[in-house]
Design a protein around this motif. Structure first.
Motif, PDB file in Angstrom:
ATOM      1  N   ASP A 394     -24.132  -0.929 -17.268  1.00  0.00           N
ATOM      2  CA  ASP A 394     -25.476  -0.487 -16.882  1.00  0.00           C
ATOM      3  C   ASP A 394     -25.671   0.970 -17.271  1.00  0.00           C
ATOM      4  OD1 ASP A 394     -25.968  -2.979 -15.716  1.00  0.00           O
ATOM      5  OD2 ASP A 394     -25.027  -2.352 -13.833  1.00  0.00           O
ATOM      6  N   THR A 395     -26.712   1.227 -18.059  1.00  0.00           N
ATOM      7  CA  THR A 395     -26.947   2.590 -18.550  1.00  0.00           C
ATOM      8  C   THR A 395     -28.168   3.242 -17.930  1.00  0.00           C
ATOM      9  OG1 THR A 395     -28.204   1.719 -20.414  1.00  0.00           O
ATOM     10  CG2 THR A 395     -25.831   2.096 -20.753  1.00  0.00           C
ATOM     11  N   GLU A 396     -29.000   2.469 -17.223  1.00  0.00           N
ATOM     12  CA  GLU A 396     -30.191   3.060 -16.622  1.00  0.00           C
ATOM     13  C   GLU A 396     -30.454   2.383 -15.292  1.00  0.00           C
ATOM     14  OE1 GLU A 396     -33.608   4.850 -19.056  1.00  0.00           O
ATOM     15  OE2 GLU A 396     -34.411   2.934 -18.353  1.00  0.00           O
ATOM     16  N   ILE A 397     -30.803   3.177 -14.292  1.00  0.00           N
ATOM     17  CA  ILE A 397     -30.959   2.646 -12.940  1.00  0.00           C
ATOM     18  C   ILE A 397     -32.036   3.432 -12.201  1.00  0.00           C
ATOM     19  CG2 ILE A 397     -29.234   4.163 -11.910  1.00  0.00           C
ATOM     20  CD1 ILE A 397     -29.482   0.456 -11.043  1.00  0.00           C
ATOM     21  N   GLU A 398     -32.801   2.744 -11.342  1.00  0.00           N
ATOM     22  CA  GLU A 398     -33.751   3.427 -10.474  1.00  0.00           C
ATOM     23  C   GLU A 398     -33.075   3.701  -9.139  1.00  0.00           C
ATOM     24  OE1 GLU A 398     -38.291   3.042  -8.633  1.00  0.00           O
ATOM     25  OE2 GLU A 398     -37.419   1.385  -9.803  1.00  0.00           O
ATOM     26  N   VAL A 399     -33.163   4.944  -8.674  1.00  0.00           N
ATOM     27  CA  VAL A 399     -32.479   5.361  -7.453  1.00  0.00           C
ATOM     28  C   VAL A 399     -33.510   5.768  -6.413  1.00  0.00           C
ATOM     29  CG1 VAL A 399     -30.798   6.937  -6.435  1.00  0.00           C
ATOM     30  CG2 VAL A 399     -30.522   6.185  -8.805  1.00  0.00           C
ATOM     31  N   VAL A 400     -33.359   5.202  -5.212  1.00  0.00           N
ATOM     32  CA  VAL A 400     -34.226   5.534  -4.084  1.00  0.00           C
ATOM     33  C   VAL A 400     -33.390   6.248  -3.032  1.00  0.00           C
ATOM     34  CG1 VAL A 400     -35.721   4.603  -2.260  1.00  0.00           C
ATOM     35  CG2 VAL A 400     -35.685   3.526  -4.525  1.00  0.00           C
ATOM     36  N   PHE A 401     -33.958   7.328  -2.460  1.00  0.00           N
ATOM     37  CA  PHE A 401     -33.251   8.105  -1.450  1.00  0.00           C
ATOM     38  C   PHE A 401     -33.908   7.903  -0.095  1.00  0.00           C
ATOM     39  CE2 PHE A 401     -32.457  10.167  -5.465  1.00  0.00           C
ATOM     40  CZ  PHE A 401     -31.108  10.484  -5.403  1.00  0.00           C
ATOM     41  N   GLY A 402     -33.200   8.336   0.955  1.00  0.00           N
ATOM     42  CA  GLY A 402     -33.773   8.277   2.295  1.00  0.00           C
ATOM     43  C   GLY A 402     -35.011   9.153   2.393  1.00  0.00           C
ATOM     44  N   ARG A 403     -35.924   8.782   3.277  1.00  0.00           N
ATOM     45  CA  ARG A 403     -37.192   9.489   3.401  1.00  0.00           C
ATOM     46  C   ARG A 403     -36.942  10.957   3.773  1.00  0.00           C
ATOM     47  NH1 ARG A 403     -41.718   6.624   6.867  1.00  0.00           N
ATOM     48  NH2 ARG A 403     -41.464   5.188   5.086  1.00  0.00           N
ATOM     49  N   GLY A 404     -37.522  11.851   3.011  1.00  0.00           N
ATOM     50  CA  GLY A 404     -37.414  13.275   3.298  1.00  0.00           C
ATOM     51  C   GLY A 404     -36.184  13.953   2.721  1.00  0.00           C
ATOM     52  N   ASP A 405     -35.278  13.199   2.106  1.00  0.00           N
ATOM     53  CA  ASP A 405     -34.063  13.803   1.564  1.00  0.00           C
ATOM     54  C   ASP A 405     -34.349  14.660   0.336  1.00  0.00           C
ATOM     55  OD1 ASP A 405     -32.600  12.620   3.502  1.00  0.00           O
ATOM     56  OD2 ASP A 405     -31.609  11.141   2.219  1.00  0.00           O
ATOM     57  N   ILE A 406     -35.300  14.217  -0.492  1.00  0.00           N
ATOM     58  CA  ILE A 406     -35.522  14.856  -1.794  1.00  0.00           C
ATOM     59  C   ILE A 406     -36.992  15.261  -1.944  1.00  0.00           C
ATOM     60  CG2 ILE A 406     -35.381  14.566  -4.303  1.00  0.00           C
ATOM     61  CD1 ILE A 406     -32.660  14.550  -3.009  1.00  0.00           C
ATOM     62  N   ASP A 407     -37.179  16.471  -2.472  1.00  0.00           N
ATOM     63  CA  ASP A 407     -38.520  16.903  -2.872  1.00  0.00           C
ATOM     64  C   ASP A 407     -38.670  16.552  -4.352  1.00  0.00           C
ATOM     65  OD1 ASP A 407     -40.876  18.109  -3.527  1.00  0.00           O
ATOM     66  OD2 ASP A 407     -40.359  20.093  -2.765  1.00  0.00           O
ATOM     67  N   PHE A 408     -39.334  15.427  -4.624  1.00  0.00           N
ATOM     68  CA  PHE A 408     -39.406  14.909  -5.990  1.00  0.00           C
ATOM     69  C   PHE A 408     -40.247  15.809  -6.899  1.00  0.00           C
ATOM     70  CE2 PHE A 408     -38.205  11.248  -3.472  1.00  0.00           C
ATOM     71  CZ  PHE A 408     -37.214  10.663  -4.247  1.00  0.00           C
ATOM     72  N   ASP A 409     -41.115  16.629  -6.314  1.00  0.00           N
ATOM     73  CA  ASP A 409     -41.917  17.549  -7.132  1.00  0.00           C
ATOM     74  C   ASP A 409     -41.045  18.605  -7.797  1.00  0.00           C
ATOM     75  OD1 ASP A 409     -44.236  16.218  -6.474  1.00  0.00           O
ATOM     76  OD2 ASP A 409     -44.686  17.540  -4.770  1.00  0.00           O
ATOM     77  N   GLU A 410     -39.844  18.834  -7.244  1.00  0.00           N
ATOM     78  CA  GLU A 410     -38.948  19.855  -7.793  1.00  0.00           C
ATOM     79  C   GLU A 410     -38.017  19.293  -8.864  1.00  0.00           C
ATOM     80  OE1 GLU A 410     -38.963  23.113  -7.136  1.00  0.00           O
ATOM     81  OE2 GLU A 410     -40.741  22.782  -5.880  1.00  0.00           O
ATOM     82  N   LEU A 411     -38.051  17.982  -9.089  1.00  0.00           N
ATOM     83  CA  LEU A 411     -37.188  17.365 -10.097  1.00  0.00           C
ATOM     84  C   LEU A 411     -37.908  17.290 -11.430  1.00  0.00           C
ATOM     85  CD1 LEU A 411     -35.623  14.437  -8.009  1.00  0.00           C
ATOM     86  CD2 LEU A 411     -34.811  16.794  -8.269  1.00  0.00           C
ATOM     87  N   HIS A 412     -37.137  17.179 -12.507  1.00  0.00           N
ATOM     88  CA  HIS A 412     -37.760  17.109 -13.834  1.00  0.00           C
ATOM     89  C   HIS A 412     -36.893  16.286 -14.779  1.00  0.00           C
ATOM     90  CE1 HIS A 412     -34.848  20.023 -15.482  1.00  0.00           C
ATOM     91  NE2 HIS A 412     -34.990  20.672 -14.338  1.00  0.00           N
ATOM     92  N   VAL A 413     -37.503  15.765 -15.817  1.00  0.00           N
ATOM     93  CA  VAL A 413     -36.791  14.979 -16.825  1.00  0.00           C
ATOM     94  C   VAL A 413     -35.751  15.858 -17.517  1.00  0.00           C
ATOM     95  CG1 VAL A 413     -37.033  13.737 -19.005  1.00  0.00           C
ATOM     96  CG2 VAL A 413     -38.733  13.420 -17.178  1.00  0.00           C
ATOM     97  N   GLY A 414     -34.571  15.297 -17.717  1.00  0.00           N
ATOM     98  CA  GLY A 414     -33.479  16.031 -18.360  1.00  0.00           C
ATOM     99  C   GLY A 414     -32.560  16.732 -17.387  1.00  0.00           C
TER     100      GLY A 414
END
Length: 856
Positions: A394-414
């Motif tokens: 498996d080379t690609e996967i969708e990952v879900v985190f617990g509610r409130g664990d991650i601020d997705f606005d701060e993440l970026h491609v790469g």
């Protein structure tokens, strides 16, 4: 050494090379679970500290003195050795308490203690000559010459500093009979252990007292020739990657190492289990095949327990760029992959490794800015379908985190993603040491004699050499139909389950077709095993003296072993340490008669002596703080233009002065913190001794009261030398090279400082051997204590210059001359010089969690 020539009197077997011995695997333990983890995963020995202080990991849980009996019984019952760390400096007023602690350690059968302090070594040897002493890496024994001097203390093993390469270890081994131990895995200090004063200088905490604040793990900015340097994302200029030397184990064995040490008394039991098991495997591979090939999965597992990134440290020599990449300083784990898409509540990752629900992930970011994020995997989706874990395909996967664990606005491609924790791995590791029955057993060799007409006899011998025998009470009868056989006896005698032994070899002598009852075999097997277990937990008798400290302190101090000993001056004398010819000239012109020269270029020493002589002043040369194999020639260069003596910063320099008959002044780096150390230095030829910078005002006064005042020289003004490093920052960030052979020596042409988080710019300098020292930008003054020093008879005071020009030199010296003459008070001096009002550390004593002597 060359092998002896063949002799006709030698048998063919005798002429064969001596078989290699497997090195001891030495594991850390900061708590009981770590002790079990080390035992069950293959450690030959364990080292641990006590919570009464005097050990270099004060933040570990540690053990109490009343734990020692059960600890040593547990270890010896399983055939594992136990070493206690007593590897910090001790102050004069602590030696009485330490005497009782050492007596207790000796009585319970501890296999060795690790010591840093020369005085502690003397005390331990006097208390119990049979208690082995191992010189801690903090004793900074970096050559055969330094080891030869320390051997006079009765040291039986030396822990080689981490900065020593395999080639240097081999050279040391060829020049000494001293057994050598080396670190093989774990965190690396950027500074030489025992020579780092950063925690003390910046925070009043002493690393030599187990209170390291890890300032090396912080970010720094580099200023070169007054200009800030843009180093991109390289910010952690002093934070090495972790040591992982498994591949070099065969070379270390050939180099003569007797013990391989895992760092980690602050680590978890899972870490101890993980690293110990893999290095047990690596050593076994090295002994069987001469090479080590750990699978990639094993290396990943080790990094998941703890890793700032793995390197071979200094074992392969200096590669400053590999050692300190500078992009991070925290635990990361293993690189999992990168983000290919950010969704409102999940991310798509491109994977390099497998992933499971519950794993911990960390996203690359700025730790200091607070932009690093991480969390646990709540859900995994492969092609829209929920899965518990990925596979290698498996080379690609969708990952879900617990509610409130991650601020997705701060993440970026790469953005890079690290796998920081694996609960499945931790569960497997806990199973290795958490069960009731032993996972790892001692090999047992047994001999059974079954002769018809004689009682059955069983003898068992452990790998450590303990032996037990027992025999039946009745002679064996001749069997009518089922006589004893090797196979039958092996099957019955080998039933050692539930014990800590396993059958390795069985030798049977069967004669006369005897009948051997199973009940008799079982009875004798249980008897010899119980005997062996009793032997293993019974400490050997040792002589423990109760008046050791009193005896050492009553012994005559002896005369200085040099013809050049000088009488103490009738008035206070100021000596000055200079780091440039300009300072030498200025100090001599000012009227200072006794100078020290500490230059980066050895060729300038002759000129320094000439300049001083024009003003009837004498110059002593400051030795290097570290003397490694091949560097003895630096001493010999000095004989071409003999100085007035030497400021000795290592034991080899002190030995050289003794051989040459030169006056020797022991410097702070030899860490004299108590009267027993001072007495030993005096007996080795020290004319005067500079006390350790670890002593605060009260502790320094106690040392002055404990020895003749004329023995001591007190530094009253200095820029504290914080980090003293084999690592070269000049090479790492200002050169295309990797070490001093190809760096182009930027240290010769550039003035460099490091700016810390508070904005203070600390000067960085290289010495003759290319080792770096980072100095505190703010000077430290003991001016307010000078009047008390004078009342106690101190007459030698030192000012240490750093980057001052001639005018500043004269101004500083004028100020301290007026202080000594009584024309200025101490408070006005340090305020005028904008110095810190401090002697040594702010907090010099360590708090104990419990009364260390409660059971004595």
């Amino acid at each position: 050494m060359p092998l002896p020539a063949p002799s006709d009197s030698l048998s063919p077997l005798a002429s064969q090379p001596t078989p290699r011995r497997a090195p001891e695997l030495l594991a850390p333990a900061g708590q009981w679970e770590c002790l079990s983890a080390a035992i069950e995963n293959g450690a030959d020995a364990v080292y641990f500290g006590l919570d009464c202080g005097f050990n270099a990991r004060a933040r570990a849980s540690n053990f109490h003195l009343d734990d020692l009996d059960s600890i040593m019984s547990t270890l010896h019952h399983r055939g594992v050795l136990g070493y206690v760390t007593v590897n910090t400096l001790a102050f004069a007023n602590e030696l009485a308490d330490l005497e009782r602690i050492l007596a207790r350690i000796a009585q319970v059968g501890v296999d060795a203690i690790l010591v840093q302090d020369f005085g502690v070594a003397r005390l331990a040897r006097q208390i119990c000559p049979q208690l082995p002493l191992h010189a801690s890496t903090q004793m900074t024994l970096t050559s055969a010459e330094t080891i030869a001097v320390a051997a006079e203390l009765g040291i039986s093993r030396v822990v080689i500093p981490r900065e020593t390469s395999v080639k240097e270890i081999a050279k040391i081994h060829s020049q000494t009979d001293m057994p050598l131990e080396a670190f093989i895995h774990g965190a690396l200090c950027v500074a030489y252990s025992g020579q780092c004063l950063t925690s003390e200088s910046l925070g009043g905490r002493s690393a030599n007292r187990g209170q390291c604040a890890q300032a090396c793990r912080l970010p720094y900015e580099l200023i070169c020739d007054g200009e800030d340097q843009d180093l991109g994302d390289v910010r952690y200029l002093l934070s090495p990657q972790d040591l992982a030397g498994y591949a070099l184990i065969p070379e270390l064995i050939e180099a003569g190492i007797c013990s391989l040490k895992i760092e980690g008394r602050l680590k978890t039991p899972e870490y101890v289990a993980n690293i110990t098991a893999h290095y047990r495997n690596a050593i076994d591979q090295a002994m069987a095949d001469g090479v080590v090939n750990l699978p990639a999965k094993a290396v990943d597992d080790m990094q998941l327990s703890f890793s700032r990134g793995f390197s071979q440290g200094w074992l392969n020599g200096c590669d400053h760029k590999e050692l300190v990449p500078g992009k991070d300083s925290a635990k990361r784990g293993i690189l999992l992959g990168s983000i290919t898409e950010v969704k409102p509540h999940s991310v798509i990752l491109e994977l390099q490794r497998t992933l499971a629900r519950g794993d911990g992930l960390g996203f690359a970011g700025g730790r200091e800015e607070g932009t690093q994020q991480g969390g646990r995997v709540f859900g995994l989706y492969l092609d829209g379908n929920s899965v518990d874990r990925t596979t290698a395909k498996d080379t690609e996967i969708e990952v879900v985190f617990g509610r409130g664990d991650i601020d997705f606005d701060e993440l970026h491609v790469g953005q890079l993603v690290w796998k920081s924790d694996d609960p499945d791995l931790n569960r497997r590791l806990r199973r290795s040491y958490g069960g009731k029955d032993p996972q790892r057993c001692q090999p047992l060799d047994m001999q059974v004699t079954a002769i018809a007409g004689q009682p059955l006899q069983v003898t068992a011998t452990t790998a450590s050499g303990n032996t037990a025998s027992d025999s039946g009470t009745e002679p064996l009868q001749v069997a009518r139909n089922l006589p004893a056989t090797d196979e039958m006896i092996r099957e019955k005698i080998g039933r050692l389950g539930g014990s800590s032994y396993e059958l390795r070899q069985l030798s049977c002598r069967i004669e006369g077709s005897p009948m051997v009852p199973v009940s008799m075999i079982n009875k004798l097997r249980r008897s010899v095993v119980e005997n062996l277990q009793k032997q293993s937990v019974t400490p050997e008798h040792r002589e423990v003296r109760t008046d050791a400290l009193k005896t050492l302190r009553m012994a005559p101090a002896g005369e200085v072993r040099t013809d050049a000993a000088q009488q103490a001056p009738t008035t206070e004398r100021l000596t000055v340490l200079c780091r440039s010819l300009e300072q030498i000239s200025a100090a001599a012109e000012f009227g200072i008669k006794h100078l020290y020269a500490d230059f980066q270029d050895i060729r300038l020493y002759g000129e320094a002596i000439r300049l001083a002589s024009e003003h009837q002043a004498e110059v002593m040369i400051a030795s290097l703080r570290i003397q490694k194999p091949g560097e003895l020639g630096l001493f010999n260069v000095l004989r071409r233009t003999p100085p007035a003596g030497m400021l000795c910063r290592n034991l080899a320099a002190l030995a050289f002065c003794r051989e040459q008959g030169w006056p020797a002044i022991v410097d702070f780096s030899l860490n004299v913190a108590n009267d027993l150390s001072a007495r030993w230095m005096h007996s080795l030829g020290a004319q005067r001794i500079t006390p350790s910078y670890d002593l605060n005002r009260e502790q320094l006064m106690a040392l002055i009261d404990a020895v003749p005042a004329e023995w001591l020289e007190i530094v009253v003004h200095q820029h504290m030398p914080m980090f003293h490093m084999e690592h070269c920052v000049f090479c790492s960030v200002l050169s295309e090279g990797t070490n001093k052979t190809n760096c182009g020596r930027p240290c010769d042409t550039h003035v460099v400082s490091l700016r810390d988080r508070t904005g203070v710019e600390h000067p960085l300098q290289a010495d003759i051997a290319c080792r770096n020292t980072l100095y505190n930008a703010v000077p430290q003054s003991a001016a307010e204590a000078v009047s008390d020093f004078k009342k106690r008879g101190i007459q030698h005071f030192r000012v240490e210059l750093l980057e001052e020009n001639a005018a500043d030199t004269a101004s500083i010296l004028q100020t301290y001359q007026e202080l000594l003459a009584g024309h200025k008070d101490g408070a006005s001096v340090w305020k005028e010089l904008k110095a810190l009002n401090r002697v040594g550390v702010t907090r010099g004593t360590m708090e104990s969690k419990r009364d260390p002597l409660a059971i004595i």
